[in-house]
Design a protein around this motif. Sequence first.
Motif, short mmCIF file in Angstrom:
data_model
loop_
_atom_site.label_atom_id
_atom_site.label_comp_id
_atom_site.label_asym_id
_atom_site.label_seq_id
_atom_site.Cartn_x
_atom_site.Cartn_y
_atom_site.Cartn_z
N ALA A 101 10.14 18.63 -22.10
CA ALA A 101 11.54 18.36 -21.79
C ALA A 101 11.71 16.97 -21.18
O ALA A 101 12.67 16.25 -21.50
CB ALA A 101 12.08 19.42 -20.83
N PHE A 102 10.79 16.58 -20.33
CA PHE A 102 10.86 15.25 -19.71
C PHE A 102 10.67 14.17 -20.76
O PHE A 102 11.41 13.17 -20.78
CB PHE A 102 9.79 15.13 -18.63
N VAL A 103 9.69 14.35 -21.64
CA VAL A 103 9.42 13.34 -22.67
C VAL A 103 10.61 13.18 -23.60
O VAL A 103 11.00 12.06 -23.95
CB VAL A 103 8.16 13.73 -23.47
N LEU A 104 11.22 14.30 -24.00
CA LEU A 104 12.37 14.23 -24.91
C LEU A 104 13.54 13.49 -24.28
O LEU A 104 14.34 12.85 -24.99
CB LEU A 104 12.80 15.63 -25.31
N ARG A 105 13.65 13.54 -22.97
CA ARG A 105 14.75 12.86 -22.29
C ARG A 105 14.44 11.40 -21.97
O ARG A 105 15.35 10.56 -21.98
CB ARG A 105 15.09 13.61 -20.98
N ILE A 106 13.19 11.09 -21.69
CA ILE A 106 12.87 9.74 -21.24
C ILE A 106 12.63 8.76 -22.39
O ILE A 106 12.93 7.57 -22.28
CB ILE A 106 11.62 9.78 -20.31
N VAL A 107 12.12 9.24 -23.52
CA VAL A 107 11.77 8.35 -24.63
C VAL A 107 12.99 7.58 -25.15
O VAL A 107 12.92 6.36 -25.33
CB VAL A 107 11.07 9.13 -25.75
N PRO A 108 14.13 8.25 -25.43
CA PRO A 108 15.27 7.47 -25.94
C PRO A 108 15.72 6.37 -24.97
O PRO A 108 16.13 5.29 -25.41
CB PRO A 108 16.36 8.53 -26.12
#
Length: 412
Positions: free
Chosen positions: A388-395
């Motif tokens: 969940a963190f990765v999906l939010r931070i990458v963009p």
Amino acid sequence: MIASAWFGLSVSLGIGLLIGLERERSKGGGAGRRPAGIRTFTLVSLLGAVAVHLGGRIFLALVMVGVMVLTALSYSRDRGDDPGLTTEMGLLVTPLLGGLAMSDASLAAGLGAAVAVIFAVKEALHSFVTRVLTAGEVTDGLIFAVATLIVWPQLPDRYLGPFQALNPHSLWFLVILIMAIGAGGHAAARGLGARFGLPIAGLASGFVSSTATVGAMAGRAKRASANLDAAVAGAMFSTVATFVQIAFLLTAVSRPTLLLLAPALLAGGGFAALYAGGFALRKAGAGGKAEIEPGRAFNIAGALGLAAMIAMMLVGAAALRDWLGEAGVTVGAAVAGFADAHSPTISIASLVASGKMVPAAAVMPILVAVTSNTMSKLVVAASIGSRAFVLRIVPGIVGATVAAWLAVSMTV
């Protein structure tokens, strides 16, 4: 001459009344009442002024000896329950201020007001030092004072070392700057509380190492999913700090390079700020509570490590520039950017400042360093954070870098 003397005497009278007024309110009453109050301080201040007017420094010295003797006798006879020396020190300072009023009334008045304020905020200062500040923060304050007031002035302000690439004075200034920014962010987090603590902490720590901040926020979000949005905001604000610090560094080292990179820094930092702000507002609106762990005001090891890395990059970039030309600088910036975007920025800007590179040639290597640093952040987020963190931070991180490149391409 007479008018000047009357003015100085009037200022000394005001100083004594101001300091004495505060001491009168603090001296207490009854058997434990302290001896020095408004009349004593007023007379002592006037005594110092009259001594200077009649005999100059010699008379003032004699007056100071007399005041010191009387103060010592008073302290030895009536210490009460308070062993402090604040009032006694005030009695020694006041005649000096009265004497100073005869030659520099404005300076004496300002110092007199400062003394009165110091007396008046006793309880607040004691409470702040003993209850608010932690032992680590006090230590950090002392470290900052030593670094700023003792170490920095002693360092030579000229280029030294291999390829004449290192300026010790400038390098240590960067250490001071990093510590000051970190301490400011820490103070803001302490003052505003936990609600916006993680975003502010992320912004502050991003000035030291945005990559490390992303990893720390990823770990927080993984340990406590309730802090996910705040952790994402903190990680993104650390990216804002990257662009802001690059701007600060370029301002201090090479303003022509800053002017060329300004559109990229505004675009990248603006995108990151908007993205981070969205998550910070979501967190606040949801009523969640981010927990802030006690910490130090700044990371001295991180600041010194960054300075050491900058020094190595300065030498490395200068060497590559000497051996390979402009292409060598870009390669070196890309490699260094995987660890940190600030060190290649300052090294390249220093080359411009020393006349070894034109400002236009510095734009590409700095953006390459920012890009490779973005890749490091993504790797850290993916290896430490939850899905969940990765999906939010990458963009957010990728979008900020793309925005910087687009801004440069549109201005070229």
